[in-house]
Write an enzyme that holds these catalytic residues in place. Structure first.
Site, short mmCIF file in Angstrom:
data_model
loop_
_atom_site.label_atom_id
_atom_site.label_comp_id
_atom_site.label_asym_id
_atom_site.label_seq_id
_atom_site.Cartn_x
_atom_site.Cartn_y
_atom_site.Cartn_z
N SER A 138 0.85 -1.19 0.00
CA SER A 138 0.00 0.00 0.00
C SER A 138 0.88 1.24 0.00
O SER A 138 1.97 1.23 0.61
CB SER A 138 -0.90 0.03 1.24
OG SER A 138 -1.56 1.29 1.36
N TYR A 152 -1.92 -0.32 10.39
CA TYR A 152 -2.03 -0.88 9.03
C TYR A 152 -0.84 -0.45 8.18
O TYR A 152 -0.20 -1.28 7.50
CB TYR A 152 -3.33 -0.40 8.40
CG TYR A 152 -3.46 -0.64 6.91
CD1 TYR A 152 -3.81 -1.89 6.42
CD2 TYR A 152 -3.24 0.39 6.00
CE1 TYR A 152 -3.94 -2.12 5.06
CE2 TYR A 152 -3.36 0.18 4.64
CZ TYR A 152 -3.72 -1.07 4.17
OH TYR A 152 -3.84 -1.29 2.82
#
Length: 260
Positions: A138, A152
């Site tokens: 990501s 995250y």
């Protein structure tokens, strides 16, 4: 001139393949003639014809073992692993809202699932001398959102580092390892994140989207990526047409990351 990916008959595991990007990857690989096994914690209400499905929680060691066993039993081996599984359900509120449980949950889902699946299936790839692993990371490893996705983002950064190290180890043995780093993709999970931020800030969904856009510094393309756009890239990367590509990371973010 034909641009066939020549993937017919390959065997692939796609984790998190019933929603969002994972569902798009499953669809693209199926269309290319790949035999696909996918996973989620519960059996989906609808599924694509020809897809093998295993219900398992990949955030646990037992769940990863069950999926690895199913790959052997149902596919007879593996050629491609696409680790799409990931996400964040941590509450808003910054670092203080992240207790040990939230940190462990983020790491188990976004890092350890990939580590355990690779550890279980890589030996057979190495023995055969071929295979491709895609780790979906990501851009938040570079652009974390401190209000809600610190754990995250840290887990995805760890996944990216692990993936790079793995590529250096196994590429000489015939296994390519590539990272795909999406920005904001128009998925159900992205919508839910915007809604959670909106609830915490006392605004509506559009307000939640603006919080994300502002945190990311904007998207020059003017829109999030479509799941199929990222899935098409992954399909290319797992094909022999990308045979010299390994150890690198492809960013698909509409220009969001502002640095070189």
């Amino acid at each position: 001139m034909s641009f066939s990916l020549e993937l017919e008959g390959r065997r692939a595991l796609v984790t998190g393949g019933t929603k969002g990007l994972g569902e798009a990857v499953v669809s693209v690989l199926l269309d290319a003639g790949v035999r696909v096994l996918t996973t989620a914690r519960s059996i989906p209400e609808t599924s694509s014809d020809g897809v093998h499905f295993v219900a398992a929680d990949l955030s646990t060691a037992d769940g990863c073992s069950a999926v690895a066993k199913a790959v052997t039993e149902q596919l007879g081996g593996i050629d491609i692993i696409v680790n799409v599984l990931g996400g964040s359900s941590a509450p808003g509120g910054g670092f203080a809202a992240l207790d040990d449980y939230q940190w462990s949950k983020a790491l188990d889902q976004n890092l350890m699932a990939a580590v355990r699946i690779d550890r279980a299936l890589l030996p057979s790839m190495i023995e055969r001398g071929s295979g491709v692993i895609i780790h979906v990371t990501s851009i938040q490893r570079e652009l974390p959102l401190p209000e809600s996705t610190t754990a995250y983002a840290a887990a995805k950064a760890a996944l990216s580092t692990y993936s790079k190290s793995l590529s250096k180890e196994v590429t000489p043995k015939g296994i390519r390892v590539v990272r795909v780093s999406p920005g904001w993709i128009e998925t159900e999970a992205a919508v839910n994140l915007a809604k959670r931020l909106a609830e915490h800030e006392g605004t509506d969904y559009e307000g939640g989207k603006q919080i994300i856009m502002k945190s990311l510094g904007g998207i020059p393309l003017g829109r999030p990526a479509k799941p199929k756009e990222v899935a098409d890239l992954i399909a290319f990367l797992v094909s022999d047409r990308a045979g010299s590509i390994t150890g690198t990371e492809y960013v698909v973010d509409g220009g969001t990351v502002p640095t070189v």
